[in-house]
Design an enzyme around this catalytic site. Sequence first.
Site, PDB file in Angstrom:
ATOM      1  N   CYS A  34      -6.365   2.045   5.465  1.00 47.45           N
ATOM      2  CA  CYS A  34      -6.907   0.795   6.005  1.00 47.45           C
ATOM      3  C   CYS A  34      -6.341   0.597   7.337  1.00 47.45           C
ATOM      4  O   CYS A  34      -5.691   1.143   7.799  1.00 47.45           O
ATOM      5  CB  CYS A  34      -6.605  -0.239   5.083  1.00 47.45           C
ATOM      6  SG  CYS A  34      -5.107  -0.776   4.984  1.00 47.45           S
ATOM      7  N   HIS A  76       0.933  -1.174   0.237  1.00 50.13           N
ATOM      8  CA  HIS A  76       0.094   0.097  -0.008  1.00 50.13           C
ATOM      9  C   HIS A  76       0.929   1.267  -0.039  1.00 50.13           C
ATOM     10  O   HIS A  76       2.064   1.139   0.466  1.00 50.13           O
ATOM     11  CB  HIS A  76      -0.885   0.131   1.003  1.00 50.13           C
ATOM     12  CG  HIS A  76      -1.938  -0.946   1.307  1.00 50.13           C
ATOM     13  ND1 HIS A  76      -3.239  -0.905   2.046  1.00 50.13           N
ATOM     14  CD2 HIS A  76      -1.967  -2.267   0.382  1.00 50.13           C
ATOM     15  CE1 HIS A  76      -3.896  -2.056   1.707  1.00 50.13           C
ATOM     16  NE2 HIS A  76      -3.328  -2.893   0.869  1.00 50.13           N
ATOM     17  N   GLU A 115       0.757   4.049   1.771  1.00 52.57           N
ATOM     18  CA  GLU A 115       1.442   4.350   3.197  1.00 52.57           C
ATOM     19  C   GLU A 115       2.386   3.281   3.715  1.00 52.57           C
ATOM     20  O   GLU A 115       3.563   4.050   4.090  1.00 52.57           O
ATOM     21  CB  GLU A 115       0.184   4.230   4.154  1.00 52.57           C
ATOM     22  CG  GLU A 115      -1.069   5.026   3.653  1.00 52.57           C
ATOM     23  CD  GLU A 115      -2.094   4.185   3.034  1.00 52.57           C
ATOM     24  OE1 GLU A 115      -1.700   3.361   2.160  1.00 52.57           O
ATOM     25  OE2 GLU A 115      -3.258   4.134   3.507  1.00 52.57           O
ATOM     26  N   CYS A 144      -2.586  -0.281   7.477  1.00 47.16           N
ATOM     27  CA  CYS A 144      -1.952   0.818   7.256  1.00 47.16           C
ATOM     28  C   CYS A 144      -1.844   1.836   8.623  1.00 47.16           C
ATOM     29  O   CYS A 144      -0.918   2.447   8.980  1.00 47.16           O
ATOM     30  CB  CYS A 144      -2.113   1.839   6.262  1.00 47.16           C
ATOM     31  SG  CYS A 144      -1.633   0.813   4.573  1.00 47.16           S
TER      32      CYS A 144
END
Length: 145
Positions: free
Chosen positions: A83, A53, A55, A86
């Site tokens: 999410c 992801h 992040e 993260c």
Amino acid sequence: MFSDEYFMEMALSLAEEAAEDGEIPVGAVVVCRNRIIAKGRNQTEQLTDVTAHAELLAITAATQYLGAKYLTDCTLYVTLEPCIMCAGALFWAQVGRLVIGAPDPKRGYSRISAPILHPKTQLETGVLAVESQELLQKFFRRLRT
């Protein structure tokens, strides 16, 4: 001194790159002392890694740049609400400030009632939210046609 909108525009540019590569358009930048020190964009398809992801990639790059595991003096700008995975990483990295573009009512960390972010993390939401949301909607419309 650059504004939150300036740094979120950088994150949006990364999200657009992700979309061009067939990734869900999410971009993130880490800023320390008014300077971008790390960038990330979703790469789950490209890397065949569900944890790739924006992040997480930005956090990893920032900690490597600083040579430290904590990002207490940093701000992470991300185009979509993180999410739970993260948000957990943001907690452990002790990010000083988190700036979010669009909310994620389906998979965002805020769906959970217990606090997930570090208690010292300052939170700002809705920065360029319309632009972030439009990019996501455009991406998913294109997938459905």
